[in-house]
Design a protein around this motif. Structure first.
Motif, short mmCIF file in Angstrom:
data_model
loop_
_atom_site.label_atom_id
_atom_site.label_comp_id
_atom_site.label_asym_id
_atom_site.label_seq_id
_atom_site.Cartn_x
_atom_site.Cartn_y
_atom_site.Cartn_z
N ALA A 30 0.83 -1.20 0.00
CA ALA A 30 0.00 0.00 0.00
C ALA A 30 0.86 1.25 0.00
CB ALA A 30 -0.93 0.00 1.21
N CYS A 31 1.99 1.21 0.68
CA CYS A 31 2.89 2.36 0.69
C CYS A 31 3.45 2.62 -0.71
CB CYS A 31 4.02 2.14 1.68
SG CYS A 31 3.48 2.19 3.39
N ARG A 32 3.73 1.56 -1.43
CA ARG A 32 4.24 1.74 -2.80
C ARG A 32 3.16 2.24 -3.74
NH1 ARG A 32 6.10 -3.31 -1.99
NH2 ARG A 32 8.08 -3.34 -0.93
N GLU A 33 1.93 1.77 -3.55
CA GLU A 33 0.84 2.18 -4.44
C GLU A 33 0.40 3.61 -4.19
OE1 GLU A 33 -2.47 -0.47 -4.49
OE2 GLU A 33 -1.21 -2.23 -4.71
N LEU A 34 0.39 4.02 -2.94
CA LEU A 34 -0.13 5.34 -2.58
C LEU A 34 0.96 6.37 -2.34
CD1 LEU A 34 -2.94 4.14 -0.17
CD2 LEU A 34 -3.16 4.84 -2.54
N ASP A 35 2.17 6.11 -2.81
CA ASP A 35 3.27 7.03 -2.52
C ASP A 35 3.05 8.40 -3.16
OD1 ASP A 35 3.65 6.16 -5.08
OD2 ASP A 35 5.81 5.84 -4.89
N GLY A 36 2.49 8.44 -4.36
CA GLY A 36 2.23 9.73 -5.01
C GLY A 36 1.24 10.57 -4.23
N LEU A 37 0.19 9.92 -3.73
CA LEU A 37 -0.81 10.63 -2.93
C LEU A 37 -0.20 11.17 -1.64
CD1 LEU A 37 -3.79 11.40 -2.42
CD2 LEU A 37 -4.01 9.18 -1.28
N MET A 38 0.59 10.34 -0.97
CA MET A 38 1.21 10.78 0.30
C MET A 38 2.18 11.94 0.07
SD MET A 38 -0.01 9.14 2.81
CE MET A 38 1.21 9.36 4.08
N ILE A 39 2.95 11.87 -1.00
CA ILE A 39 3.89 12.96 -1.29
C ILE A 39 3.14 14.24 -1.60
CG2 ILE A 39 5.63 13.73 -2.95
CD1 ILE A 39 6.52 10.76 -3.10
N THR A 40 2.06 14.14 -2.38
CA THR A 40 1.26 15.32 -2.71
C THR A 40 0.63 15.93 -1.46
OG1 THR A 40 0.78 14.36 -4.87
CG2 THR A 40 -0.64 16.15 -4.13
N LEU A 41 0.05 15.09 -0.60
CA LEU A 41 -0.55 15.60 0.63
C LEU A 41 0.49 16.24 1.55
CD1 LEU A 41 -3.15 12.81 1.48
CD2 LEU A 41 -3.59 15.11 0.60
N SER A 42 1.68 15.67 1.60
CA SER A 42 2.73 16.25 2.42
C SER A 42 3.15 17.61 1.90
CB SER A 42 3.95 15.33 2.47
OG SER A 42 3.64 14.13 3.10
#
Length: 82
Positions: A30-42
């Motif tokens: 899940a961390c690999r799949e959602l990494d773009g979302l997490m980076i954008t939110l950060s």
């Protein structure tokens, strides 16, 4: 007050450690799949909190700086996990 700023900084560091120690090993896919979302939110959080800190008149700005540090940490973790 100064005590609450120190407490906020400590709690943020503990949250970052918990994220690294427990979340990433439990759900690495899940961390690999959602990494773009997490980076954008950060990135959004760091920019937003920066603007909020500009209008503060007291020690709250220091606590907000600690929050942006957590945003940078989470962005770095997600970049390293990819």
């Amino acid at each position: 007050t100064g005590g609450s700023v120190i407490l906020a900084a400590i709690m943020l560091k503990m949250g970052g450690y918990g994220f690294l120690r427990f979340s990433l090993p439990i759900v690495p896919d899940a961390c690999r799949e959602l990494d773009g979302l997490m980076i954008t939110l950060s990135l959004i959080a760091v920019i937003y909190i920066g603007f909020v800190a500009l209008v503060q008149q007291d020690m709250v700005a220091v606590a907000l700086a600690a929050v942006t540090a957590l945003g940078r940490e989470s962005r770095g973790v997600e970049l390293d996990a990819t």
